[in-house]
Write an enzyme that holds these catalytic residues in place. Structure first.
Site, PDB file in Angstrom:
ATOM      1  N   PRO A 153      33.763 -48.984  -9.661  1.00 50.15           N
ATOM      2  CA  PRO A 153      34.887 -49.893  -9.381  1.00 50.15           C
ATOM      3  C   PRO A 153      35.672 -49.458  -8.151  1.00 50.15           C
ATOM      4  O   PRO A 153      36.108 -50.289  -7.368  1.00 50.15           O
ATOM      5  CB  PRO A 153      35.745 -49.810 -10.650  1.00 50.15           C
ATOM      6  CG  PRO A 153      35.287 -48.595 -11.392  1.00 50.15           C
ATOM      7  CD  PRO A 153      33.890 -48.317 -10.976  1.00 50.15           C
ATOM      8  N   PRO A 163       5.444   3.774  -1.120  1.00 49.47           N
ATOM      9  CA  PRO A 163       4.959   4.388  -2.354  1.00 49.47           C
ATOM     10  C   PRO A 163       4.699   3.403  -3.499  1.00 49.47           C
ATOM     11  O   PRO A 163       4.169   3.806  -4.523  1.00 49.47           O
ATOM     12  CB  PRO A 163       6.099   5.325  -2.734  1.00 49.47           C
ATOM     13  CG  PRO A 163       7.309   4.623  -2.215  1.00 49.47           C
ATOM     14  CD  PRO A 163       6.898   3.951  -0.947  1.00 49.47           C
ATOM     15  N   ASP A 183      -5.898   0.409   0.505  1.00 50.84           N
ATOM     16  CA  ASP A 183      -6.253   1.508  -0.388  1.00 50.84           C
ATOM     17  C   ASP A 183      -5.922   1.130  -1.821  1.00 50.84           C
ATOM     18  O   ASP A 183      -5.111   0.248  -2.071  1.00 50.84           O
ATOM     19  CB  ASP A 183      -5.435   2.757  -0.025  1.00 50.84           C
ATOM     20  CG  ASP A 183      -5.922   3.385   1.265  1.00 50.84           C
ATOM     21  OD1 ASP A 183      -6.987   2.976   1.739  1.00 50.84           O
ATOM     22  OD2 ASP A 183      -5.222   4.278   1.777  1.00 50.84           O
ATOM     23  N   LYS A 189      -9.950   4.886  -2.224  1.00 54.48           N
ATOM     24  CA  LYS A 189     -10.634   6.150  -2.430  1.00 54.48           C
ATOM     25  C   LYS A 189      -9.841   6.933  -3.456  1.00 54.48           C
ATOM     26  O   LYS A 189      -8.627   6.993  -3.412  1.00 54.48           O
ATOM     27  CB  LYS A 189     -10.696   6.949  -1.128  1.00 54.48           C
ATOM     28  CG  LYS A 189     -11.772   6.459  -0.198  1.00 54.48           C
ATOM     29  CD  LYS A 189     -11.769   7.234   1.083  1.00 54.48           C
ATOM     30  CE  LYS A 189     -10.500   6.951   1.851  1.00 54.48           C
ATOM     31  NZ  LYS A 189     -10.371   7.730   3.062  1.00 54.48           N
ATOM     32  N   GLY A 240      -1.259   3.476   1.447  1.00 53.41           N
ATOM     33  CA  GLY A 240      -0.111   3.915   0.658  1.00 53.41           C
ATOM     34  C   GLY A 240       0.753   4.853   1.486  1.00 53.41           C
ATOM     35  O   GLY A 240       0.247   5.590   2.337  1.00 53.41           O
ATOM     36  N   ASP A 250       2.768   6.541   4.198  1.00 58.33           N
ATOM     37  CA  ASP A 250       2.701   6.443   5.652  1.00 58.33           C
ATOM     38  C   ASP A 250       1.258   6.691   6.094  1.00 58.33           C
ATOM     39  O   ASP A 250       0.598   7.579   5.567  1.00 58.33           O
ATOM     40  CB  ASP A 250       3.624   7.493   6.284  1.00 58.33           C
ATOM     41  CG  ASP A 250       3.569   7.432   7.795  1.00 58.33           C
ATOM     42  OD1 ASP A 250       4.335   6.638   8.368  1.00 58.33           O
ATOM     43  OD2 ASP A 250       2.738   8.139   8.406  1.00 58.33           O
ATOM     44  N   MET A 296      -1.472  15.289  -3.665  1.00 57.00           N
ATOM     45  CA  MET A 296      -2.819  15.340  -4.242  1.00 57.00           C
ATOM     46  C   MET A 296      -3.093  16.648  -4.969  1.00 57.00           C
ATOM     47  O   MET A 296      -4.208  17.127  -4.989  1.00 57.00           O
ATOM     48  CB  MET A 296      -3.889  15.155  -3.146  1.00 57.00           C
ATOM     49  CG  MET A 296      -3.803  13.816  -2.478  1.00 57.00           C
ATOM     50  SD  MET A 296      -5.083  13.567  -1.245  1.00 57.00           S
ATOM     51  CE  MET A 296      -4.393  14.392   0.180  1.00 57.00           C
TER      52      MET A 296
HETATM   53  N1  SAH Z   1      -0.325   8.451   3.018  1.00 59.09           N
HETATM   54  C1  SAH Z   1       0.233   8.694   1.710  1.00 59.09           C
HETATM   55  C2  SAH Z   1      -0.407   9.879   1.016  1.00 59.09           C
HETATM   56  C3  SAH Z   1      -1.828   9.665   0.667  1.00 59.09           C
HETATM   57  S1  SAH Z   1      -2.480  11.018  -0.208  1.00 59.09           S
HETATM   58  C4  SAH Z   1       1.743   8.888   1.843  1.00 59.09           C
HETATM   59  O1  SAH Z   1       2.248   9.003   2.950  1.00 59.09           O
HETATM   60  O2  SAH Z   1       2.417   8.923   0.810  1.00 59.09           O
HETATM   61  C5  SAH Z   1      -2.280  10.494  -1.881  1.00 59.09           C
HETATM   62  C6  SAH Z   1      -1.239  11.347  -2.573  1.00 59.09           C
HETATM   63  O3  SAH Z   1       0.054  10.900  -2.234  1.00 59.09           O
HETATM   64  C7  SAH Z   1      -1.275  11.252  -4.087  1.00 59.09           C
HETATM   65  O4  SAH Z   1      -2.259  12.089  -4.642  1.00 59.09           O
HETATM   66  C8  SAH Z   1       0.109  11.713  -4.437  1.00 59.09           C
HETATM   67  O5  SAH Z   1       0.227  13.116  -4.340  1.00 59.09           O
HETATM   68  C9  SAH Z   1       0.922  11.113  -3.320  1.00 59.09           C
HETATM   69  N2  SAH Z   1       1.497   9.816  -3.711  1.00 59.09           N
HETATM   70  C10 SAH Z   1       1.289   8.635  -3.140  1.00 59.09           C
HETATM   71  N3  SAH Z   1       2.021   7.670  -3.740  1.00 59.09           N
HETATM   72  C11 SAH Z   1       2.711   8.271  -4.715  1.00 59.09           C
HETATM   73  C12 SAH Z   1       3.649   7.827  -5.687  1.00 59.09           C
HETATM   74  N4  SAH Z   1       4.022   6.536  -5.772  1.00 59.09           N
HETATM   75  N5  SAH Z   1       4.161   8.737  -6.543  1.00 59.09           N
HETATM   76  C13 SAH Z   1       3.804  10.028  -6.461  1.00 59.09           C
HETATM   77  N6  SAH Z   1       2.929  10.491  -5.574  1.00 59.09           N
HETATM   78  C14 SAH Z   1       2.384   9.647  -4.701  1.00 59.09           C
END
Ligand code: SAH
Length: 496
Positions: A43, A225, A248, A270, A301, A303, A383
């Site tokens: 309206p 990580p 990876d 690996k 994973g 760096d 590792m």
């Molecule tokens: N380039 C990777 C490392 C590769 S070697 C970096 O810079 O982190 C793989 C190892 O990294 C694993 O065996 C473990 O020791 C470590 N890692 C990678 N991711 C991880 C996580 N989320 N928590 C704990 N350790 C981790």
């Protein structure tokens, strides 16, 4: 509520808006923007609505709403303050199978109006399924700041050239790269600088140039990580632009989820003792995809340059003249330290930090144990889960005190993160008791004693002693009492 997103072409289609207040006015404005043929039924009208009616842009019905009007419209918006009337309109619309939006009533609505970022012809629409419209609106504001307004002009330009671009670059990947250069390069810059004509010429020029065979390239990207929030913006952009992703096993599903939907994902994971793809195999894949002109992301994973064999891959690419870039990532030592509340250096505890790997006999043999055993430094051991006994023996033999604290972080930064604490003296036993598995990182050194009192992420550390409990804030205390039930902590708390 899970909605199906839909962009509707309403140009020259009849839409009824019931209501004449400010809300109705906003709806009408958006509908007029889409060139709908709008009829308002109320309206009384706001001055703006009255003006639109006077100028003939909107039709007006001042009498009471009639069900039969719905027979002629594609959509109806109920924007009255009369809930009964709104409900009635929704019912009638439902019977006729036309979509209805009842303002501020998600349950009565069969279509929702999203929060919109308008860079016409580009439109970004956001919906929270009616659950949290305010959040959708906040998100819209954020995106508004991120997206330049020249995006509209760029989209229009791309539309004009689309056919020719398709002819020039029949291959999808090459075409995509051309569009990318359009979006990221000079053309976009000229549009941002308010020079649409120069931008058009630049785009024409880019297209007219004899098409050079577009070489593929490789971006070596650190995925961090696991927590996708720890990706860098550059990593995210690279993932968005990838044709192929060689990743990876360590790269989390959440991170891969962020990559371009139609990028091909190849796991080249690996695992210690279980090499899916050999390093040579990875090199061959990199070469094959880059030579095919694809944009390859090699995703690692953490760096890529920290125990990631990134150096070897770059050497290989260099030798084969494949262009490459590197995007760093947050390495496990940094992420695990942060997410376990262990500062790697601390004025009171440690002046240096070493990143070490100890995954096999030969890597252990080549380490300078005397240097590693020094006090007031932090070791971040990658590792090393399977090798803790050897590590312990060497460090103690070279003088590191058995009382040196450690924090062992499994799945750092991920929802399932666990932190196990203890001292060098009981390191292998503590890891065994809690069945620690890869990926796990060991932080050994005086700073590790802070893990208990500075913890903030996930479950509290396993291995807290009574002395530590005092340092935990009252808010955390209840959490500790339910989950840190090893070491008799639970019993101790009950006694206290
Ligand atoms: N380039 C990777 C490392 C590769 S070697 C970096 O810079 O982190 C793989 C190892 O990294 C694993 O065996 C473990 O020791 C470590 N890692 C990678 N991711 C991880 C996580 N989320 N928590 C704990 N350790 C981790």
């Amino acid at each position: 509520m899970k909605l199906y997103p839909l962009f509707a072409d309403l140009s020259r289609r009849a839409v009824l808006v019931v209501g004449g207040g400010p809300v109705a006015e906003r709806k009408v404005a958006a509908l007029l923007g889409a060139q709908a043929q709008v009829t308002v039924n109320a309206p009384t009208l706001t001055p703006q609505l009255r003006q639109w009616v006077a100028s003939g842009r909107v039709a007006h019905r001042g009498d009471a709403f009639q069900e039969s009007w719905l027979d002629r419209v594609w959509l109806v918006v109920a924007a009255t303050s009369d809930t009964e009337l709104n409900r009635l309109i929704a019912t009638f619309a439902e019977l006729r199978r036309i979509f209805v939006n009842v303002v501020d009533d998600a349950t009565l609505s069969s279509f929702h109006v999203p929060a919109v970022i308008d860079r016409a012809p580009l439109t970004i629409a956001i919906s929270s399924g009616g659950e949290a419209p305010m959040l959708a609106r906040l998100l819209r504001e954020r995106l508004e700041t991120l997206l330049d307004h020249s995006l509209g002009g760029l989209t229009a330009l791309a539309a004009r050239l689309r056919k020719r671009i398709r002819v020039r670059y029949p291959d999808m990947a090459a075409r995509r790269r051309f569009y990318e250069s359009l979006f990221a390069g000079r053309v976009a810059a000229l549009l941002r600088q308010g020079q649409p004509e120069a931008a058009r010429l630049a785009a024409e020029q880019a297209l007219a140039e004899p098409s050079v065979a577009l070489a593929g390239s490789v971006v070596l990207v650190g995925a961090g990580p696991g927590d996708p929030g720890l990706l860098t913006l550059r990593a995210l952009r690279a993932l968005n632009e990838a044709d192929v992703i060689l990743h990876d096993r360590l790269v989390s599903a959440e991170v891969l989820e962020l990559a371009r939907r139609d990028a091909e994902r190849i796991e080249v994971g690996k695992q210690a003792g279980n090499h899916h793809t050999t390093q040579d195999g990875i090199h061959a894949l990199l070469l094959q995809h880059a030579r095919a002109g694809r944009r390859v992301v090699r995703l690692k994973g953490g760096d890529p340059f920290v125990f990631g064999r990134g150096g070897e891959e770059l050497e290989f690419l260099r030798d084969h003249h494949i262009p490459y870039e590197v995007v760093p990532g947050i390495t496990a030592a940094l992420a695990c330290a942060a997410y376990a509340g262990v500062p790697l250096t601390h004025r009171d505890h440690a002046q240096s930090v070493r990143f070490v790997t100890a995954h096999c006999q030969s890597s252990r043999d080549s380490l300078d144990w005397a240097a590693l055993a020094q006090e007031r430094q932090t070791l971040a051991v990658y590792m090393g889960v399977a090798e803790l006994t050897g590590l312990q023996a060497q460090l103690i033999a070279h003088g590191r005190a058995p009382s040196t604290p450690f924090a062992l972080i499994e799945n750092g930064s991920r929802p399932e993160q666990r932190v196990i604490t203890g001292t060098l003296a009981n390191l292998p036993e503590r890891a065994a008791v809690h069945a620690v598995r890869s990926p796990a990182l060991l932080i050994l050194g005086e700073v590790a004693s802070l893990a208990t009192s500075l913890a903030w992420f996930g479950q509290p550390p396993l291995g807290a002693t009574m002395r530590d409990i005092g340092a935990i804030t009252p808010a955390r205390r209840t959490v500790v009492s339910t989950s840190a039930n090893d070491d008799g902590v639970l019993a101790a708390i009950h006694r206290a």
